[in-house]
Design a protein around this motif. Structure first.
Motif, PDB file in Angstrom:
ATOM      1  N   UNK A   1      30.749 -21.931  37.585  1.00 36.24           N
ATOM      2  CA  UNK A   1      32.068 -21.796  36.956  1.00 36.24           C
ATOM      3  C   UNK A   1      32.586 -23.142  36.465  1.00 36.24           C
ATOM      4  N   UNK A   2      32.438 -24.157  37.317  1.00 36.42           N
ATOM      5  CA  UNK A   2      32.916 -25.492  36.949  1.00 36.42           C
ATOM      6  C   UNK A   2      32.147 -26.043  35.763  1.00 36.42           C
ATOM      7  N   UNK A   3      30.823 -25.806  35.727  1.00 36.32           N
ATOM      8  CA  UNK A   3      30.010 -26.305  34.621  1.00 36.32           C
ATOM      9  C   UNK A   3      30.418 -25.657  33.311  1.00 36.32           C
ATOM     10  N   UNK A   4      30.657 -24.349  33.327  1.00 35.63           N
ATOM     11  CA  UNK A   4      31.092 -23.651  32.105  1.00 35.63           C
ATOM     12  C   UNK A   4      32.411 -24.237  31.609  1.00 35.63           C
ATOM     13  N   UNK A   5      33.344 -24.465  32.526  1.00 38.28           N
ATOM     14  CA  UNK A   5      34.647 -25.021  32.145  1.00 38.28           C
ATOM     15  C   UNK A   5      34.503 -26.418  31.546  1.00 38.28           C
ATOM     16  N   UNK A   6      33.736 -27.269  32.242  1.00 35.50           N
ATOM     17  CA  UNK A   6      33.579 -28.654  31.781  1.00 35.50           C
ATOM     18  C   UNK A   6      32.936 -28.710  30.400  1.00 35.50           C
TER      19      UNK A   6
END
Length: 354
Positions: free
Chosen positions: A277-282
């Motif tokens: 999730x964090x990677x997609x956001x970043x």
């Protein structure tokens, strides 16, 4: 829980060249241990020492508390062994092979006949049971060889690459048999180069390389050791791989590696859902269009390759001296000759007794 197999610092050399260098392991009764390693790693030499066929140079090994050197006869009464190559007597029928072993194990004639019939049915060999084993297919000979090793209802069974040369159906049947044996309390030590087989059957795994234990644990434990979950990111534009890596670093996701040939960036994750999730956001915030993003669980083959740096299912060097320079029993003729000689000796002894 009862310990069925205990090895402490087992050592063996051939002609001054080390084959096994201080192997230690334990197997609980009724469990299946997968012993993995590249060709020549020392797997078969270890098995042959446990089976009293080769005398250790150092260390000790016990089968249900019996020392394999000092109590060899007791150990032999507790074990069954299927080597890398079928060692049945091809001049007599499958039934006669089984009856022969039953008599050598001191079964009364009637009991030996009944046991031979039982094992033929158990391994789907009844129809071919009265034909000479030399006319059997490779898979049939392999099944007969394993049936022979079970005639004495061993407490501990050594299976040294048992499914080599078997078709998928025969392999699955053998897997079912191994599961049934473990379920009934038999301890199984399985050497294999098929990672799928190890994952399907083994309760725990030990990886050896150049005669030494380099890793042990469950499949999941070994996966975690080499990184567990891996995040894979494929940008639409392969020229932006370095930009992807920089964005992941800046966003606190982790230090990624670039694989230019595959056109992706990858890094290990400690938390699959949060990391993804964090990677997609970043990456969305960085404005980098993606062709794909996912998490990947390392296969056992990948774990094997990472630990040993050797192919896990490639037997192309069979028949050559292995990495340890001496453990040719892992890969070729010495095993075949020894097993075949044992079968011929047993056959001749029974004929003489008759």
């Amino acid at each position: 829980m009862t310990t069925a197999i205990r090895i402490e610092n087992l050592v063996k050399s051939f002609g001054g060249t080390p084959a096994v260098r201080g192997v230690s392991l334990e197997v609980t009764a009724g469990r299946v241990l997968g012993l993995l390693g590249p060709n020549g790693a020392g797997k078969t030499t270890t098995v042959r020492m446990l089976a009293t066929l080769v005398r250790p140079d150092g260390g000790r090994a016990e089968i249900h508390g019996y020392d394999v050197v000092r109590h060899a006869p007791q150990v032999r009464s507790l074990i069954g062994l299927t080597g890398q190559y079928a060692a049945v007597d091809q001049d007599i029928s499958g039934w006669e092979n089984l009856y022969l072993v039953g008599r050598l194990l001191d079964l009364p004639a009637r009991a030996a006949r009944a046991r031979a019939d039982e094992m033929l049915e158990r391994f789907s060999l009844t129809e071919a049971g009265r034909r000479p084993a030399g006319g059997y297919s490779g898979g049939m000979r392999r099944r007969l060889d394993i049936a022979v090793s079970l005639v004495g209802n061993p407490k501990v069974l050594f299976l040294d690459e048992p499914t080599t040369g078997l078709d998928p159906r025969s392999r699955n049947e053998l897997w079912d048999e191994v599961r049934a044996l473990a379920g009934s309390g038999t301890t199984v030590l399985l050497t294999t180069q098929y990672m799928e087989e190890a994952e399907a059957l083994a309760d725990s795994l030990v990886v050896i390389d150049r005669g030494q234990v380099i890793a042990s644990g469950s499949t999941e434990e070994l996966r975690r050791r080499v990184g567990g979950q891996v995040l894979r990111v494929v940008p639409e534009d392969a020229a932006r791989l370095a930009e992807v890596r920089g964005a992941l670093r800046a966003g606190g996701i982790g230090e990624a590696e670039i694989d230019p040939d595959a056109g992706l960036v990858q890094l290990p994750l400690t938390d699959r859902s949060a990391g993804l999730t964090a990677a997609v956001r970043v990456l969305a915030e960085a404005g980098i269009p993606l062709a794909g993003i996912n998490t990947h669980v390392p296969t056992l083959d990948e774990v094997f390759l990472t630990l040993t740096g050797a192919p896990g299912a490639d037997a192309s060097d069979a028949g050559t001296t292995g990495a340890d320079g001496a453990d040719t029993a892992d890969t070729g003729a010495p095993d075949t000759d020894a097993d075949a000689a044992g079968a011929r000796t047993a056959h001749e002894a029974t004929r003489s007794a008759a």
